[in-house]
Enzyme design. Structure first.
Site, mmCIF file in Angstrom:
data_model
loop_
_atom_site.group_PDB
_atom_site.id
_atom_site.type_symbol
_atom_site.label_atom_id
_atom_site.label_comp_id
_atom_site.label_asym_id
_atom_site.label_seq_id
_atom_site.Cartn_x
_atom_site.Cartn_y
_atom_site.Cartn_z
ATOM 1 C CG HIS A 1 66.818 -14.536 8.259
ATOM 2 N ND1 HIS A 1 66.397 -14.240 9.531
ATOM 3 C CD2 HIS A 1 66.162 -15.680 7.899
ATOM 4 C CE1 HIS A 1 65.532 -15.165 9.944
ATOM 5 N NE2 HIS A 1 65.370 -16.038 8.962
ATOM 6 C CG PHE A 2 67.725 -8.820 3.460
ATOM 7 C CD1 PHE A 2 67.959 -10.054 2.878
ATOM 8 C CD2 PHE A 2 66.901 -7.924 2.802
ATOM 9 C CE1 PHE A 2 67.372 -10.405 1.662
ATOM 10 C CE2 PHE A 2 66.319 -8.257 1.579
ATOM 11 C CZ PHE A 2 66.545 -9.496 1.014
ATOM 12 C CG ASP B 1 62.006 -16.570 11.532
ATOM 13 O OD1 ASP B 1 61.417 -17.660 11.623
ATOM 14 O OD2 ASP B 1 63.071 -16.417 10.923
ATOM 15 C CG HIS C 1 61.258 -19.901 14.655
ATOM 16 N ND1 HIS C 1 62.304 -20.061 13.776
ATOM 17 C CD2 HIS C 1 61.541 -20.705 15.704
ATOM 18 C CE1 HIS C 1 63.174 -20.918 14.274
ATOM 19 N NE2 HIS C 1 62.734 -21.326 15.449
ATOM 20 C CG ASP D 1 64.544 -19.745 7.024
ATOM 21 O OD1 ASP D 1 64.876 -18.591 7.388
ATOM 22 O OD2 ASP D 1 64.614 -20.736 7.776
ATOM 23 N N GLY E 1 71.140 -22.454 9.289
ATOM 24 C CA GLY E 1 70.658 -21.683 8.155
ATOM 25 C C GLY E 1 71.425 -21.885 6.869
#
Length: 429
Positions: free
Chosen positions: A64-65, A154, A181, A307, A326
């Site tokens: 995840h950016f 996701d 997901h 992830d 996260g």
């Protein structure tokens, strides 16, 4: 620019470390073998690897950016730099952004940022549905033409079976994967950690294992019906492993990934109401952790993915009930896997490298994950001999939300090359 890498090691098919030098030129691996310099190869720069292991550049199919929309957590520039620092040369970025790249135009805007700021190969996922949360499918064909390599929602599960069925049919028609997901929100009940004895002890609401596994079971039936390539994100429960194993035996085209944190930690490692340990799916029971290890060893689980999910320190300072899910993982994945599993003889070094390079590349039809002559010069060098401490102040990521801070590990990234360009170097070496 021709770069010669000397004093380096590679792993052979018998899991032995042997000397091997590399010549990188014109973005490719032009030559490899023992004593290249003595053979008179021409080069512009020489790098003494000081005994480091050379591997194909690591491949991470789940990061995840956060850009656009959440750049206080991460950007494509910082996220791809974090990937490079961890030895990753190809990463696949999730579409839970703002705006969600659910049209070709929005997708192309994200791609422009990737082209401008990415220091590693960044492949962008497209969503399955409009704005992730709706039951309206995206235009699969237009998004494929815009550059999407796979489709996923996701961050949230596709809640309606009919929507998933139609999505699988559309993806299968184009020969594209559906990446899931899996989370049945009707079974969440406000949970923030695994439902078990530890959640009861801490007085925190739990997340049932069935939240994940029940949706996987639904999707596997639909995948068999449609013939789509169905890939399951971050498998975390023993029930999930069991039903995926059964589906593979039945010939369903299913692949899946597991994260280092689910392999290393269980809910018993959560010390209290500490959101650094909050992730989705959550840390499960010890029996689940052992089932994940077994699943990797018997081929049920295909690859390892991080992830990588950055959040600010302020966000993670909240209670587990209110903090976001996260942890970050790009900069720690290889060293954690090497330290916890290779040095303890649970996995071989070859297995870990395969699960982090060749296998994820093969699953998604990528050309990454190889050290063959003529291949793109995407490679990483790791120091297996000297321990180092995981320190958030050293991270290239904007965030350091990981429970592994302060741990002493082996396998530090020394150099990372993408298409023959040096994109990460450990200074002082």
């Amino acid at each position: 620019m021709a770069i010669l890498i000397t004093n380096s090691l590679v792993l052979n098919e018998r899991n032995q470390l042997i000397p091997c030098e590399f010549l990188l030129k014109d973005g490719k691996i032009q030559a490899k073998g023992a004593a290249l310099e003595e053979q008179g190869v021409k080069f512009d720069q020489k790098i003494d690897a000081q005994g480091a292991l050379v591997t194909p550049g690591l491949v991470d199919v789940h990061v995840h950016f956060r850009e656009p929309g959440f750049t206080h957590k991460e950007t494509i520039a910082t996220g791809s730099a974090a990937a490079a620092r961890g030895g990753f040369t190809t990463v696949c970025a999730m579409p839970n952004l703002d705006p969600v790249p659910d049209t070709a135009e929005k997708f192309e805007q994200v791609q422009k940022i990737i082209d401008r700021d990415g220091v590693v190969n960044v492949l962008q996922y497209a969503p399955i549905t409009q704005n992730l949360r709706s039951d309206e499918l995206v235009d699969f064909e237009k998004l494929k033409k815009a550059g999407a390599f796979a489709f996923t929602n996701d961050g949230v599960g596709v809640q309606t079976a009919g929507v998933m069925y139609q999505a699988m049919k559309a993806a299968a028609k184009l020969g594209m994967p559906i990446v899931a997901h899996t989370e049945d929100e009707s079974l969440l009940f406000g949970g923030c950690m695994h439902h078990g004895e530890k959640s009861k002890e801490l007085g925190l609401p739990g997340i049932l294992s069935a939240t994940e596994s029940s949706q996987i079971a639904r999707d596997l039936i639909l995948a068999e019906e449609t013939g789509v390539h169905y890939h399951v994100c971050h498998v975390s429960t023993k029930e999930s492993v069991r039903i995926i194993r059964d589906a593979k035996r039945a010939g369903v085209k299913v692949t899946c990934e597991v994260c280092p944190h689910h392999l290393i930690l269980s809910d018993n490692d959560i010390p209290g109401d500490d959101a650094i340990y909050k992730m989705n799916p959550p840390l499960r029971g010890e029996d689940d952790r052992q089932a994940l290890i077994e699943g990797l060893l018997d081929g049920t689980i295909d690859c390892i993915a991080t992830d990588h999910a950055p959040h600010s320190r302020e966000e993670k300072a909240q209670s587990m009930v209110s903090a976001p899910f996260g942890i970050v993982g790009s900069e720690t994945a290889f060293s954690l896997m090497y330290t916890h599993f290779v040095k303890t003889n649970i996995f071989t070094l070859k297995q870990v490298i395969d699960w982090m390079t060749d296998r994820p590349a093969h699953i998604f039809g990528l050309t990454s994950g190889t050290l063959d002559i003529g291949a793109a010069a995407d490679l990483a060098l790791f120091d297996l001999e000297h321990p180092f401490e995981i320190n958030g102040e050293d991270f290239a990521s904007k965030s350091d939300n990981t429970p592994f801070l302060g741990e002493k590990v082996y396998g530090e990234t020394m150099y990372t090359f993408v298409s023959g360009k040096l994109v990460w170097a450990k200074r002082g070496k």
